[in-house]
Design an enzyme around this catalytic site. Structure first.
Site, PDB file in Angstrom:
ATOM      1  N   GLU A  14      53.193  42.887  40.119  1.00  0.00           N
ATOM      2  CA  GLU A  14      51.824  42.340  40.853  1.00  0.00           C
ATOM      3  C   GLU A  14      52.188  41.482  42.413  1.00  0.00           C
ATOM      4  O   GLU A  14      52.211  40.376  42.244  1.00  0.00           O
ATOM      5  CB  GLU A  14      50.590  42.070  40.538  1.00  0.00           C
ATOM      6  CG  GLU A  14      49.122  42.888  40.973  1.00  0.00           C
ATOM      7  CD  GLU A  14      47.692  42.811  40.275  1.00  0.00           C
ATOM      8  OE1 GLU A  14      46.936  43.071  40.888  1.00  0.00           O
ATOM      9  OE2 GLU A  14      48.218  42.364  39.656  1.00  0.00           O
ATOM     10  N   ARG A  52      53.409  35.813  25.455  1.00  0.00           N
ATOM     11  CA  ARG A  52      53.647  35.140  26.316  1.00  0.00           C
ATOM     12  C   ARG A  52      54.494  33.465  26.836  1.00  0.00           C
ATOM     13  O   ARG A  52      54.599  33.309  25.504  1.00  0.00           O
ATOM     14  CB  ARG A  52      52.165  35.103  27.715  1.00  0.00           C
ATOM     15  CG  ARG A  52      51.412  36.930  28.628  1.00  0.00           C
ATOM     16  CD  ARG A  52      50.446  36.389  28.616  1.00  0.00           C
ATOM     17  NE  ARG A  52      50.658  36.316  29.686  1.00  0.00           N
ATOM     18  CZ  ARG A  52      50.366  36.915  31.148  1.00  0.00           C
ATOM     19  NH1 ARG A  52      50.112  37.844  31.256  1.00  0.00           N
ATOM     20  NH2 ARG A  52      50.238  36.080  31.419  1.00  0.00           N
ATOM     21  N   LYS A  77      48.410  33.067  38.083  1.00  0.00           N
ATOM     22  CA  LYS A  77      48.567  33.087  40.112  1.00  0.00           C
ATOM     23  C   LYS A  77      46.976  32.732  40.382  1.00  0.00           C
ATOM     24  O   LYS A  77      46.972  32.038  41.184  1.00  0.00           O
ATOM     25  CB  LYS A  77      48.721  34.479  40.030  1.00  0.00           C
ATOM     26  CG  LYS A  77      50.479  34.827  39.912  1.00  0.00           C
ATOM     27  CD  LYS A  77      51.114  36.462  41.142  1.00  0.00           C
ATOM     28  CE  LYS A  77      50.571  37.045  39.543  1.00  0.00           C
ATOM     29  NZ  LYS A  77      50.848  38.886  39.869  1.00  0.00           N
TER      30      LYS A  77
HETATM   31  P1  ATP Z   1      49.003  35.454  36.159  1.00  0.00           P
HETATM   32  O1  ATP Z   1      48.014  35.938  35.302  1.00  0.00           O
HETATM   33  O2  ATP Z   1      50.050  34.420  36.467  1.00  0.00           O
HETATM   34  O3  ATP Z   1      48.423  36.420  37.303  1.00  0.00           O
HETATM   35  P2  ATP Z   1      49.993  39.015  35.848  1.00  0.00           P
HETATM   36  O4  ATP Z   1      50.410  39.104  34.410  1.00  0.00           O
HETATM   37  O5  ATP Z   1      49.077  38.746  35.955  1.00  0.00           O
HETATM   38  O6  ATP Z   1      50.765  37.410  35.618  1.00  0.00           O
HETATM   39  P3  ATP Z   1      52.212  40.539  36.825  1.00  0.00           P
HETATM   40  O7  ATP Z   1      52.264  40.265  38.773  1.00  0.00           O
HETATM   41  O8  ATP Z   1      50.923  41.336  37.550  1.00  0.00           O
HETATM   42  O9  ATP Z   1      51.200  38.642  36.543  1.00  0.00           O
HETATM   43  O10 ATP Z   1      53.322  40.163  36.398  1.00  0.00           O
HETATM   44  C1  ATP Z   1      54.564  40.950  35.780  1.00  0.00           C
HETATM   45  C2  ATP Z   1      54.871  40.922  34.389  1.00  0.00           C
HETATM   46  O11 ATP Z   1      54.852  39.460  34.151  1.00  0.00           O
HETATM   47  C3  ATP Z   1      53.560  41.579  33.700  1.00  0.00           C
HETATM   48  O12 ATP Z   1      54.261  42.382  32.931  1.00  0.00           O
HETATM   49  C4  ATP Z   1      53.838  40.185  33.085  1.00  0.00           C
HETATM   50  O13 ATP Z   1      53.330  40.655  31.598  1.00  0.00           O
HETATM   51  C5  ATP Z   1      55.042  39.501  33.151  1.00  0.00           C
HETATM   52  N1  ATP Z   1      54.620  37.911  32.788  1.00  0.00           N
HETATM   53  C6  ATP Z   1      53.425  37.458  33.735  1.00  0.00           C
HETATM   54  N2  ATP Z   1      53.301  36.392  32.873  1.00  0.00           N
HETATM   55  C7  ATP Z   1      54.175  35.969  32.219  1.00  0.00           C
HETATM   56  C8  ATP Z   1      54.207  35.244  31.492  1.00  0.00           C
HETATM   57  N3  ATP Z   1      53.338  34.215  31.297  1.00  0.00           N
HETATM   58  N4  ATP Z   1      55.045  35.514  30.199  1.00  0.00           N
HETATM   59  C9  ATP Z   1      56.048  36.577  30.093  1.00  0.00           C
HETATM   60  N5  ATP Z   1      54.883  37.666  30.657  1.00  0.00           N
HETATM   61  C10 ATP Z   1      54.896  37.500  31.951  1.00  0.00           C
HETATM   62 MG    MG Z   2      49.305  42.099  36.435  1.00  0.00          MG
END
Ligand code: ATP
Ligand code: MG
Length: 557
Positions: free
Chosen positions: A37, A262, A272
């Protein structure tokens, strides 16, 4: 291009089954995607997800798309879109021309929503957000909605008018008609569309209704021909909905979602929202502050793509949530830099060392090896003269305990040059030591005494007549607390007030004059350093400590 991820993992095992004869994707090309995202910079957690997606595609000779998941109109920005691409390229992965935006499918997604309404599988609901919660039921009580049996034509008309902008935010939602009694709350007639009068960073004012992630994501995957939608574990309970969507809209391709744990790392936060807060409240200098767990921060700190890829591969892919030690990330960097970083001499806290029996005005040059662990890595010239800089802590006026470096009467080896014997020191009027005195043994050129006597310690040094001043930034954990990310904890209160120590007036050997930010060095006896990509210039050298030499990672702990 990155190497293929070798260790076998459960995702690869599933895929092998799927593409084998009789499998769901028999004979098809494996196709994954990474869907960040664009509302922030990538961090090391995303790195795990993207490494899994890109490496899995590589392993199976398949394809991996990069898709900006910009379904949610809030807080998205082209700055992030560009940074994300740059970071992934830097890591060594590529998507060729398979770069997409989730928002490019808005029209298609809308058509599928109308299709569901026409099939009697979706309806326009007018519960307010508060009522929605009130009517949600609990484990023993099904949810309810008085609008569930709204006639299809009426829902279709309302949905079209929602799109046309006739209603204010939250006035109506479009909900899937699935199962209000489901034990999985995601299946209790989930919302598919909501009204949001917000501009979109790419679509502008075209839309005032936006699809929910759970509806948009499976459609995007299906339209791109993704075979395996690899995502983190929090989506496990959403999988039935994912499958429901691809089964009930007219797509002929049905991807398979597989979840993995994760990544969590101690002494840091990987969200984020929290990272943005650190930036916005100026707790750090920016997203690329070298203490940040973002890819741009790690890069500026001195991390190499290889060290990060190795880290992601070595932590493996598991289904059970795990927290990895920050020390392991550092261990992976040290491993890589040990083989690639040139050894140089830099004095961080300098005090003058005068070699009193060395002729004034004379200099000579020693060839010092660049990297003792790599064959044929060559040597470089280092000059020596009567006045040198050494580390203040390498001298003691009176020896204490097991101190074997410079103290009056003791001999040490100046790395690659001569053996010197300490004869005393000079202090200023406040009693501060301003100069250490020694004599050298001319018969020890290169560092070994001609008579074979033993010299216990070797210290680094810099020729005072041929060196540069530098600023050195010493970093440690951004958070003292091992688990600042824990639920209910005030992560800001866990910040380490001493995570950055700035040293000025450091002295570095002449070979560092033209350092580029991508060059990494081992400052002998101190750690691995790189020039700061923002602040270092040839007039004002600035070095970041990427990692110290001391390895605190204990395998098997
Ligand atoms: P955040 O909690 O940091 O905002 P998010 O999941 O909202 O993370 P996205 O940009 O949607 O952020 O993430 C893109 C991809 O990265 C998603 O498929 C998500 O599952 C994966 N992802 C995010 N954080 C992790 C993590 N700590 N470990 C493994 N995969 C992750
Ligand atoms: Mg997300």
């Amino acid at each position: 291009m990155a190497e293929i991820m070798e260790p076998k993992n459960f995702i690869h095992a599933f895929i092998e089954e799927d593409i084998a004869e009789g499998g769901q994707f028999a004979g098809q090309t494996v196709h994954t995607r990474f869907p960040p995202e664009p509302n922030g910079y990538l961090h090391i957690g995303h790195c795990k997800a993207l490494t899994i997606n890109f490496s899995t595609a590589l392993k199976f000779n398949g394809l991996c798309n990069l898709r900006m998941d910009d379904t949610n109109p809030a807080k998205e920005d082209t700055e992030y879109v560009e940074a994300i691409q740059e970071d992934i390229h830097w890591l060594g992965f590529d998507w060729d021309d398979r770069f997409f935006y989730g928002s490019d499918y808005f029209e298609k997604t809308y058509e599928f929503a109308e299709e569901l309404i026409q099939k009697g599988l979706a309806y326009v609901c007018e519960l307010t957000p508060e009522q929605f919660r009130e009517y949600r039921g609990d484990l023993n009580t099904p949810a309810t909605s008085p609008y569930r049996d709204r006639p299809m034509e009426e829902s279709l008309d309302l949905f079209r008018r929602m799109r046309a902008g006739e209603f204010e935010d939250n006035r109506y939602t479009l909900r899937a008609k699935i199962d209000l009694a489901s034990g999985n709350f995601n299946m209790r007639d989930p919302v598919l569309y909501r009204i949001r009068h917000v501009d979109h960073h790419r679509q502008g004012t075209k839309w005032c209704i936006y699809p929910m992630y759970d509806f948009a994501h499976p459609i995007q995957d299906a339209l791109e021909g993704i075979t395996h939608s690899l995502c983190s574990l929090e989506f496990e309970n959403h999988r039935p909905l994912y499958n429901w969507v691809v089964e009930h809209v007219s797509v002929d391709h049905h991807p398979r979602q597989i979840e993995f744990a994760r990544l969590g790392i101690d002494h840091t936060v990987l969200s984020k929202r929290k990272l943005r807060q650190l930036v916005e409240e100026h707790r750090v200098s920016g997203w690329d502050d070298p203490r940040m767990p973002t890819l741009c921060g790690l890069r500026r700190r001195g991390y190499t793509p290889k060290s990060i890829r190795n880290f992601c591969e070595r932590i493996g892919v598991a289904k059970a949530p795990n927290t990895v030690e920050y020390a392991f990330l550092e261990h992976c960097l040290r491993d890589n830099l040990n083989e690639t970083a040139t050894r140089v001499m830099a004095v961080i806290d300098p005090v003058k060392l005068t070699v009193t029996n060395y002729p004034e005005g004379q200099t000579e040059t020693f060839e010092v090896e660049n990297n003792p662990v790599v064959e044929n890595s060559g040597t470089r010239p280092v000059t020596f003269s009567r006045e040198l800089w050494i580390e203040r802590e390498d001298f003691m006026e009176e020896k204490v305990g097991k101190f074997f470096r410079l103290f009056p009467g003791n001999e040490v080896r100046l790395k690659g040059a001569y053996v010197v014997k300490c004869t005393g020191c000079v202090k200023d009027e406040t009693g501060k030591i301003v100069e250490v005195l020694c004599t050298y043994d001319p018969e020890s050129r290169g560092g070994n005494p001609a008579d074979g006597r033993k010299v216990k310690s070797t210290i680094h040094w810099v020729d005072a007549g041929n060196c540069y001043d530098a600023e050195v930034r010493l970093y440690s954990n951004l958070f003292d607390d091992p688990d600042p990310d824990a639920a209910g904890k005030d992560f800001l209160a866990c910040l380490n007030p001493n995570s950055l120590e700035i040293k000025t007036g450091c002295k570095v050997e002449a070979s560092l004059a033209d350092t580029k930010p991508t060059d990494r060095f081992q400052f002998m006896r101190q750690g691995y350093f790189c020039a700061d990509s923002r602040d270092s210039t040839s007039e004002h050298l600035v070095f970041n400590r990427a990692v110290s030499l001391k390895d605190s990672f204990k395998p098997g702990k």
